[in-house]
Scaffold this active site. Sequence first.
Site, PDB file in Angstrom:
ATOM      1  N   HIS A  13       0.871  -1.206   0.000  1.00  0.00           N
ATOM      2  CA  HIS A  13       0.000   0.000   0.000  1.00  0.00           C
ATOM      3  C   HIS A  13       0.891   1.234   0.000  1.00  0.00           C
ATOM      4  O   HIS A  13       1.444   1.607   1.031  1.00  0.00           O
ATOM      5  CB  HIS A  13      -0.900   0.008   1.240  1.00  0.00           C
ATOM      6  CG  HIS A  13      -1.821   1.200   1.327  1.00  0.00           C
ATOM      7  ND1 HIS A  13      -3.141   1.086   1.695  1.00  0.00           N
ATOM      8  CD2 HIS A  13      -1.630   2.521   1.111  1.00  0.00           C
ATOM      9  CE1 HIS A  13      -3.714   2.278   1.688  1.00  0.00           C
ATOM     10  NE2 HIS A  13      -2.795   3.189   1.340  1.00  0.00           N
ATOM     11  N   HIS A  15       1.436   5.427  -1.799  1.00  0.00           N
ATOM     12  CA  HIS A  15       1.046   6.548  -2.663  1.00  0.00           C
ATOM     13  C   HIS A  15       2.303   7.119  -3.304  1.00  0.00           C
ATOM     14  O   HIS A  15       3.158   7.661  -2.604  1.00  0.00           O
ATOM     15  CB  HIS A  15       0.336   7.633  -1.844  1.00  0.00           C
ATOM     16  CG  HIS A  15      -0.890   7.126  -1.148  1.00  0.00           C
ATOM     17  ND1 HIS A  15      -2.136   7.167  -1.734  1.00  0.00           N
ATOM     18  CD2 HIS A  15      -1.051   6.526   0.051  1.00  0.00           C
ATOM     19  CE1 HIS A  15      -3.015   6.619  -0.908  1.00  0.00           C
ATOM     20  NE2 HIS A  15      -2.387   6.225   0.187  1.00  0.00           N
ATOM     21  N   LYS A 100      -9.622  -0.444  -5.522  1.00  0.00           N
ATOM     22  CA  LYS A 100      -9.613   0.212  -4.217  1.00  0.00           C
ATOM     23  C   LYS A 100     -10.913   0.956  -3.961  1.00  0.00           C
ATOM     24  O   LYS A 100     -11.346   1.769  -4.781  1.00  0.00           O
ATOM     25  CB  LYS A 100      -8.439   1.201  -4.166  1.00  0.00           C
ATOM     26  CG  LYS A 100      -8.313   2.013  -2.885  1.00  0.00           C
ATOM     27  CD  LYS A 100      -7.866   1.160  -1.709  1.00  0.00           C
ATOM     28  CE  LYS A 100      -7.900   1.949  -0.405  1.00  0.00           C
ATOM     29  NZ  LYS A 100      -6.666   2.715  -0.184  1.00  0.00           N
ATOM     30  N   HIS A 137     -10.393   1.412   2.077  1.00  0.00           N
ATOM     31  CA  HIS A 137     -10.162   2.427   3.112  1.00  0.00           C
ATOM     32  C   HIS A 137     -11.367   2.349   4.025  1.00  0.00           C
ATOM     33  O   HIS A 137     -12.444   2.846   3.699  1.00  0.00           O
ATOM     34  CB  HIS A 137     -10.000   3.832   2.512  1.00  0.00           C
ATOM     35  CG  HIS A 137      -9.761   4.870   3.573  1.00  0.00           C
ATOM     36  ND1 HIS A 137      -8.545   5.467   3.770  1.00  0.00           N
ATOM     37  CD2 HIS A 137     -10.575   5.369   4.534  1.00  0.00           C
ATOM     38  CE1 HIS A 137      -8.623   6.307   4.803  1.00  0.00           C
ATOM     39  NE2 HIS A 137      -9.846   6.271   5.281  1.00  0.00           N
ATOM     40  N   HIS A 175      -4.444  -0.290   5.994  1.00  0.00           N
ATOM     41  CA  HIS A 175      -3.934   0.526   7.113  1.00  0.00           C
ATOM     42  C   HIS A 175      -4.824   0.455   8.356  1.00  0.00           C
ATOM     43  O   HIS A 175      -5.386   1.456   8.779  1.00  0.00           O
ATOM     44  CB  HIS A 175      -3.688   1.965   6.676  1.00  0.00           C
ATOM     45  CG  HIS A 175      -4.793   2.648   5.903  1.00  0.00           C
ATOM     46  ND1 HIS A 175      -6.126   2.549   6.218  1.00  0.00           N
ATOM     47  CD2 HIS A 175      -4.749   3.459   4.820  1.00  0.00           C
ATOM     48  CE1 HIS A 175      -6.832   3.271   5.379  1.00  0.00           C
ATOM     49  NE2 HIS A 175      -6.020   3.822   4.506  1.00  0.00           N
ATOM     50  N   ASP A 248       1.502   2.752   3.497  1.00  0.00           N
ATOM     51  CA  ASP A 248       0.648   3.941   3.322  1.00  0.00           C
ATOM     52  C   ASP A 248       1.504   5.203   3.326  1.00  0.00           C
ATOM     53  O   ASP A 248       1.064   6.254   3.794  1.00  0.00           O
ATOM     54  CB  ASP A 248      -0.455   4.014   4.382  1.00  0.00           C
ATOM     55  CG  ASP A 248      -1.521   5.058   4.046  1.00  0.00           C
ATOM     56  OD1 ASP A 248      -1.633   5.422   2.856  1.00  0.00           O
ATOM     57  OD2 ASP A 248      -2.206   5.512   4.972  1.00  0.00           O
TER      58      ASP A 248
HETATM   59  N1  LIG Z   1      -3.427   7.907   4.662  1.00  0.00           N
HETATM   60  C1  LIG Z   1      -3.550   9.196   4.509  1.00  0.00           C
HETATM   61  O1  LIG Z   1      -3.641   9.916   5.516  1.00  0.00           O
HETATM   62  N2  LIG Z   1      -3.584   9.783   3.299  1.00  0.00           N
HETATM   63  C2  LIG Z   1      -3.576   9.125   2.023  1.00  0.00           C
HETATM   64  C3  LIG Z   1      -4.899   8.552   1.640  1.00  0.00           C
HETATM   65  C4  LIG Z   1      -5.253   7.280   2.386  1.00  0.00           C
HETATM   66  O2  LIG Z   1      -4.552   6.275   2.306  1.00  0.00           O
HETATM   67  O3  LIG Z   1      -6.284   7.259   3.064  1.00  0.00           O
HETATM   68  C5  LIG Z   1      -3.149  10.131   0.962  1.00  0.00           C
HETATM   69  O4  LIG Z   1      -3.310   9.853  -0.221  1.00  0.00           O
HETATM   70  O5  LIG Z   1      -2.618  11.201   1.325  1.00  0.00           O
HETATM   71 ZN   LIG Z   2      -3.184   5.164   1.625  1.00  0.00          ZN
HETATM   72 ZN   LIG Z   3      -6.680   5.212   3.059  1.00  0.00          ZN
END
Ligand SMILES: NC(=O)N[C@@H](CC(=O)O)C(=O)O
Ligand SMILES: [Zn+2]
Ligand SMILES: [Zn+2]
Length: 348
Positions: A13, A15, A100, A137, A175, A248
Amino acid sequence: MTELTLTRPDDWHVHLRDGAALADTCRDMARYFGRAIVMPNLTPPVTTVEAASAYRERILASMADLPRQFEPLMTLYLTDQTSAEEVRRAADSDFVHAIKLYPAGATTNSAAGVADLDSLYPTLAAMEKHDLPLLVHGEVTDPAIDIFDREKVFIERHLAPIVQRFPGLRVVLEHITTADAAAFVGETPANVAATITAHHLLLNRNDMLVGGIRPHYYCLPILKRNTHQQALLAAATSGSPKFFLGTDSAPHTRAAKETDCGCAGVYTAHAAIEFYAEAFAAAGALDKLEGFAAHFGADFYGLPRNSERITLEQSPWDVPAQLPLGGQPLTPLRAADTVAWRVRETGA
Ligand SMILES: NC(=O)N[C@@H](CC(=O)O)C(=O)O
Ligand SMILES: [Zn+2]
Ligand SMILES: [Zn+2]
């Protein structure tokens, strides 16, 4: 134990963002991870196989000059419009590995997410049929529900019915942050699993709120009380294949975090496996790190385990106060502070 050799880990996971940020996020991810499940919450979101393919190409291009690369495993962003046909296309592709679910408004770039979960049941049925995992999520957006209860209520209202209705659907509750989530996943059959971040293992809400407010610890789902942190540590170090690594890592510029209404997300990709080593070592469970970081996720996704190995050693190093994110400053986790573990070598 002051040293541990393990199979090269993966991140289930992350970003990576897009554009100029990719060079930075991908460089950090490519340090030691073999593969990563790449989140689709771009603007606009990655809702089609075609868009996922183009995003994957941008990721690969950003890594062209790196000494080693990781393999991006793509995901689609589920919307009220996602068709059974798109699900089939995704399952037929060799690079889309999951879809997702973001409840609309639950987190960063989730405005296009799902407003009415029940109406999605035909899409979920197609995912079950084509054996394409659903990533979740898991927070309700009901304004009446307290932010600290949103994960628990999501499980009760939405996740438990989905798991019941689609017994063949592989589901990852992403998460997880509560004892409730760990217990739910622990009690369900093997098709339901969870990722756990390093920051939820290392921190609780006191770290964020006592003695001053620390915006760089603010993420969603929000850090919970220490009893939940302990439950997550117990789950991660349990040796159960239902719990595996998902950082995450979610970069936002320093300016976007340190402002009147700051963004949610903690950046950990610069030291991810080292943070997990800290958490597992502190729990006296370093011997459980390899399964969590390198075996269980691959097994769940039906992918081969990595063949290379890396070695972690207890040896402190300093994290810079700032890192670049597409030319803007970003404050990473442990900024201007020390990480206790490092990776000494990688090899066959
Ligand atoms: N985890 C977070 O606080 N932020 C994530 C989005 C997510 O995974 O929920 C993001 O894309 O910034
Ligand atoms: Zn995330
Ligand atoms: Zn998330």
